[in-house]
Enzyme design. Structure first.
Site, PDB file in Angstrom:
ATOM      1  N   ARG A  57       0.954  -1.057   0.014  1.00  7.07           N
ATOM      2  CA  ARG A  57       0.129   0.088  -0.090  1.00  7.07           C
ATOM      3  C   ARG A  57       0.813   1.214   0.050  1.00  7.07           C
ATOM      4  O   ARG A  57       2.068   1.183   0.411  1.00  7.07           O
ATOM      5  CB  ARG A  57      -0.735  -0.074   1.202  1.00  7.07           C
ATOM      6  CG  ARG A  57      -2.082  -0.805   1.120  1.00  7.07           C
ATOM      7  CD  ARG A  57      -2.746  -0.899   2.455  1.00  7.07           C
ATOM      8  NE  ARG A  57      -2.011  -1.512   3.780  1.00  7.07           N
ATOM      9  CZ  ARG A  57      -1.686  -0.494   4.444  1.00  7.07           C
ATOM     10  NH1 ARG A  57      -1.750   0.773   4.389  1.00  7.07           N
ATOM     11  NH2 ARG A  57      -0.661  -0.852   5.506  1.00  7.07           N
TER      12      ARG A  57
ATOM     13  N   ARG B 294       1.938 -12.438  -1.443  1.00  9.96           N
ATOM     14  CA  ARG B 294       0.340 -12.931  -0.829  1.00  9.96           C
ATOM     15  C   ARG B 294      -0.361 -13.805  -1.871  1.00  9.96           C
ATOM     16  O   ARG B 294       0.013 -13.864  -3.096  1.00  9.96           O
ATOM     17  CB  ARG B 294      -0.470 -11.536  -0.637  1.00  9.96           C
ATOM     18  CG  ARG B 294       0.122 -10.905   0.426  1.00  9.96           C
ATOM     19  CD  ARG B 294      -0.742  -9.556   0.603  1.00  9.96           C
ATOM     20  NE  ARG B 294      -0.282  -8.758   1.981  1.00  9.96           N
ATOM     21  CZ  ARG B 294      -0.760  -8.865   2.938  1.00  9.96           C
ATOM     22  NH1 ARG B 294      -1.390  -9.768   3.446  1.00  9.96           N
ATOM     23  NH2 ARG B 294      -0.269  -8.073   3.816  1.00  9.96           N
TER      24      ARG B 294
ATOM     25  N   ASP C 158      -9.406 -11.015   8.653  1.00 15.30           N
ATOM     26  CA  ASP C 158      -8.774  -9.930   8.671  1.00 15.30           C
ATOM     27  C   ASP C 158      -9.794  -8.516   9.145  1.00 15.30           C
ATOM     28  O   ASP C 158      -9.221  -7.709   9.771  1.00 15.30           O
ATOM     29  CB  ASP C 158      -8.212  -9.412   7.288  1.00 15.30           C
ATOM     30  CG  ASP C 158      -7.508  -8.235   7.411  1.00 15.30           C
ATOM     31  OD1 ASP C 158      -6.500  -8.139   7.992  1.00 15.30           O
ATOM     32  OD2 ASP C 158      -7.352  -7.444   6.327  1.00 15.30           O
TER      33      ASP C 158
ATOM     34  N   LYS D 261      -8.562  -2.464   1.090  1.00 18.38           N
ATOM     35  CA  LYS D 261      -8.497  -1.652   2.068  1.00 18.38           C
ATOM     36  C   LYS D 261      -9.202  -0.376   2.118  1.00 18.38           C
ATOM     37  O   LYS D 261      -9.326   0.336   3.110  1.00 18.38           O
ATOM     38  CB  LYS D 261      -6.978  -1.309   2.455  1.00 18.38           C
ATOM     39  CG  LYS D 261      -6.136  -2.233   2.987  1.00 18.38           C
ATOM     40  CD  LYS D 261      -6.817  -2.909   4.249  1.00 18.38           C
ATOM     41  CE  LYS D 261      -6.140  -3.951   4.876  1.00 18.38           C
ATOM     42  NZ  LYS D 261      -6.452  -4.786   6.045  1.00 18.38           N
TER      43      LYS D 261
ATOM     44  N   LYS E 190      -1.858 -13.198  13.491  1.00 23.18           N
ATOM     45  CA  LYS E 190      -3.445 -13.111  13.386  1.00 23.18           C
ATOM     46  C   LYS E 190      -3.960 -13.865  12.671  1.00 23.18           C
ATOM     47  O   LYS E 190      -4.871 -14.779  13.040  1.00 23.18           O
ATOM     48  CB  LYS E 190      -3.611 -11.468  12.751  1.00 23.18           C
ATOM     49  CG  LYS E 190      -5.203 -11.277  12.717  1.00 23.18           C
ATOM     50  CD  LYS E 190      -5.403  -9.637  12.628  1.00 23.18           C
ATOM     51  CE  LYS E 190      -4.448  -8.902  11.563  1.00 23.18           C
ATOM     52  NZ  LYS E 190      -5.070  -9.370  10.236  1.00 23.18           N
ATOM     53  N   THR E 191      -3.558 -14.273  11.256  1.00 18.75           N
ATOM     54  CA  THR E 191      -4.249 -15.221  10.277  1.00 18.75           C
ATOM     55  C   THR E 191      -3.876 -16.725  10.910  1.00 18.75           C
ATOM     56  O   THR E 191      -4.677 -17.601  11.040  1.00 18.75           O
ATOM     57  CB  THR E 191      -3.688 -15.078   8.956  1.00 18.75           C
ATOM     58  OG1 THR E 191      -3.942 -13.808   8.490  1.00 18.75           O
ATOM     59  CG2 THR E 191      -4.215 -16.098   7.997  1.00 18.75           C
TER      60      THR E 191
ATOM     61  N   HIS F 200     -10.032  -4.253  12.819  1.00 17.28           N
ATOM     62  CA  HIS F 200      -9.016  -4.842  11.932  1.00 17.28           C
ATOM     63  C   HIS F 200      -8.467  -6.030  12.805  1.00 17.28           C
ATOM     64  O   HIS F 200      -7.636  -6.192  13.746  1.00 17.28           O
ATOM     65  CB  HIS F 200      -7.738  -3.979  11.913  1.00 17.28           C
ATOM     66  CG  HIS F 200      -6.691  -4.668  10.811  1.00 17.28           C
ATOM     67  ND1 HIS F 200      -5.358  -4.215  10.982  1.00 17.28           N
ATOM     68  CD2 HIS F 200      -6.892  -5.164   9.912  1.00 17.28           C
ATOM     69  CE1 HIS F 200      -4.664  -4.789   9.963  1.00 17.28           C
ATOM     70  NE2 HIS F 200      -5.581  -5.481   9.347  1.00 17.28           N
TER      71      HIS F 200
ATOM     72  N   SER G 148       0.597  -6.778  11.037  1.00 18.32           N
ATOM     73  CA  SER G 148       1.159  -7.710  10.465  1.00 18.32           C
ATOM     74  C   SER G 148       2.381  -8.415  11.072  1.00 18.32           C
ATOM     75  O   SER G 148       3.286  -7.618  11.623  1.00 18.32           O
ATOM     76  CB  SER G 148       1.831  -7.068   9.016  1.00 18.32           C
ATOM     77  OG  SER G 148       2.577  -7.859   8.131  1.00 18.32           O
TER      78      SER G 148
END
Length: 532
Positions: free
Chosen positions: A60, A324, A258, A200, A243-244, A219, A239
């Site tokens: 981003r 990704r 997410d 996003k 989390k994932t 988030h 990141s």
């Protein structure tokens, strides 16, 4: 000229977008794959995946993100965190983009942002690239075919990577621009092929709109106990904090990885897909996510691969460490079909502490939860960026500052109120270092982290004995089955306890210095934590 889905409820011409070439409405995955390959936007990968690169931008561009300043937004946007754009500059940008788009082919997807029909947003995404259309169709919620007959966009996103903005004319920072206009209900993206900007921008939109309805945008990832949505857990984290990985628990049902909302009805996923990092992804550690990298229409972004066999190299980060894959949620076998859960029973705040100070798990009061939520702490480690030679703190408020259009306290107060109303238990989980800082200590054992999380989620951790941490004041368990006691007391894991004390004092001071920006906007109980 319109092709693809016949007779959309709302054409681009009806929206004032005229003179385009072919316009393809709501094409399904096979057609989008065909267009992307015919147009040479990518290559066919193993299992029918689409292999793409995003050129100059592999992530981003937060400094190129703008919000149009108007009477609507003047007093509601967190302007210190969101660059302003004048309304007339936006109008020039919009007109110039439409002129640039004339005669070119475009792809349109009509989608939902949000799994809860009571709170979802109807979003139209217009893209120059066929693979961007595939990406956003994967990441957002896909309406049933019959529902498209009455679809009218609440907001429209126009993404045109081949258009280069002019800062002097368009009131932006560079040739790349992402700008939101809440009055005109438009989002414009130009000068970047990175697909994550599409996703996003919708998250930012929901982050602005939902708090006005008393809904907490988060988030976070989320899961619930099998067959029991009442037992829902959410996982906040920046990141690299896990989390994932940690929410993809085979023993629980995945709601999403997410972005979620928390309404008076419960938890709901904003999305219909996952956008997972693939660096060092392995079939042993994350078998289901790994399997998606060879499934039809998964978008493989910025990965190095063998030009003949198309075999992916999960360790080669020469294009970017931000490699990704984007895949639909149903590619995960234990994913929820409804993407709905109950009110969170447990709230997990993940941090990667490279200073080796924080314990592997701690229980937070509601005020402490707000403090750590507003802090949004994790850390960079040596080697991740040029010039970083020792751990550096990273504070990203609400665990997602780049996507927060309102002031952080708005989200913090919402979270605090919902915790108080629904009785959620909050935990801070450190997936970073123990036994010393990065370079000296070792990474927190994933086996221990999973054991602690399991105990927290099944309720057994509540029965453990706890001590009060002298640095941060939260409660830390002293005995947990399957976890070495020494690991629960980070000071004991260091060879030199005095070195730990100095490092802890340093980290506490960093937290305190960062939190001064919120001192005038928080309740006394949270302020008391900030000043010790």
């Amino acid at each position: 000229m319109g092709t693809g889905r016949v007779n959309p409820a709302q054409t681009l011409e009806q929206q004032g977008i005229n003179g385009l070439g072919n316009v393809y409405y709501n094409l399904p995955e096979p057609d989008l794959m065909t267009h992307a390959l015919t147009r040479k936007e990518g290559e066919l990968g193993r299992g029918g995946t689409l292999l793409v690169t995003t050129g100059k931008f592999t992530g981003r561009s937060p400094k190129d993100k703008h919000v149009v300043r108007s009477a609507t937004t003047e007093d509601t946007i967190w302007w210190e965190n969101n660059a302003a754009m004048a309304a007339d500059a936006f109008d020039r940008l919009y007109d110039d983009m439409l002129e640039h788009m004339k005669g070119r082919d475009y792809f349109v997807q009509d989608l939902y942002g949000g799994a809860d029909p009571a709170h979802r947003l109807d979003v139209r995404v217009v893209t120059e690239l066929a693979w961007h259309s595939l990406f956003i169709r994967t990441l957002l919620r896909r309406p049933e075919r019959d529902d498209l007959d009455d679809f009218t966009a609440d907001f429209t996103i126009i993404n045109c990577p081949s258009f280069t903005a002019t800062p002097e004319r368009h009131g932006c920072r560079s040739g790349t621009v992402i700008t939101l206009n809440f009055d005109r209900k438009l989002i414009l993206i130009a000068g970047t092929e990175y697909a994550g900007e599409n996703k996003k921008s919708v998250f930012t939109l929901l982050n602005y709109m939902l708090p006005a309805k008393g809904i907490m945008p988060m988030h976070c990832s989320a899961n619930h106990a099998p067959g029991n949505p009442v037992d829902t857990a959410v996982f906040f984290g920046l990141s690299g904090t896990g989390k994932t990985t940690l929410s993809a628990d085979p023993a629980r049902t995945l709601i999403g990885d997410d972005e979620h909302g928390w309404s008076d009805r419960g938890t709901f996923n904003f999305e219909g897909g996952c956008y997972a990092k693939t660096i060092n992804l392995s079939p042993e550690a994350e078998p289901e996510i790994f399997a998606t990298t060879e499934k039809f229409a998964t978008v493989i972004e910025n990965m190095v691969y063998d030009p003949e066999t198309k075999e992916l190299d999960f360790e080669d980060d020469s294009l970017t460490a931000n490699m990704r894959c984007a895949y639909p949620l149903h590619y995960i076998s234990n994913a929820s079909q409804s993407a709905l859960g109950g009110h969170p029973k447990n709230i997990i705040m993940l941090t990667c502490d490279a200073f080796g100070v924080l314990p592997p798990i701690a229980r937070l009061t509601p005020a402490q939860a707000m403090y750590h939520f507003l802090s949004g702490f994790t850390s960079k480690v040596a080697g991740t960026e040029r010039g970083v030679t020792e751990p550096e703190p990273t504070f990203s408020t609400c665990f997602g500052a780049p996507f927060m259009p309102r002031r952080p306290e708005v989200y913090g107060e919402l979270l605090k109120a919902k915790i108080a109303k629904h009785g959620a238990t909050c935990w801070l989980v450190n997936t970073g270092w123990t036994g010393g800082a990065y370079g000296t200590g070792s990474r927190m054992p994933i086996k221990a982290t999973r054991a602690l999380l399991s105990a927290a989620l099944d309720g057994s951790l509540e029965q453990a004995p706890f001590r009060k941490d002298k640095n941060f004041g939260f409660e830390v368990p002293t005995e947990v089955s399957g976890v070495p006691d020494i690991l629960l007391d980070p000071r004991r894991t260091w060879d030199n306890p005095e070195s730990y004390d100095r490092q802890a004092a340093k980290l506490v001071a960093m937290f305190s210095d960062n939190f001064t920006q919120y001192a005038d906007h928080i309740d006394d109980d949270v302020r008391a934590i900030a000043i010790g």
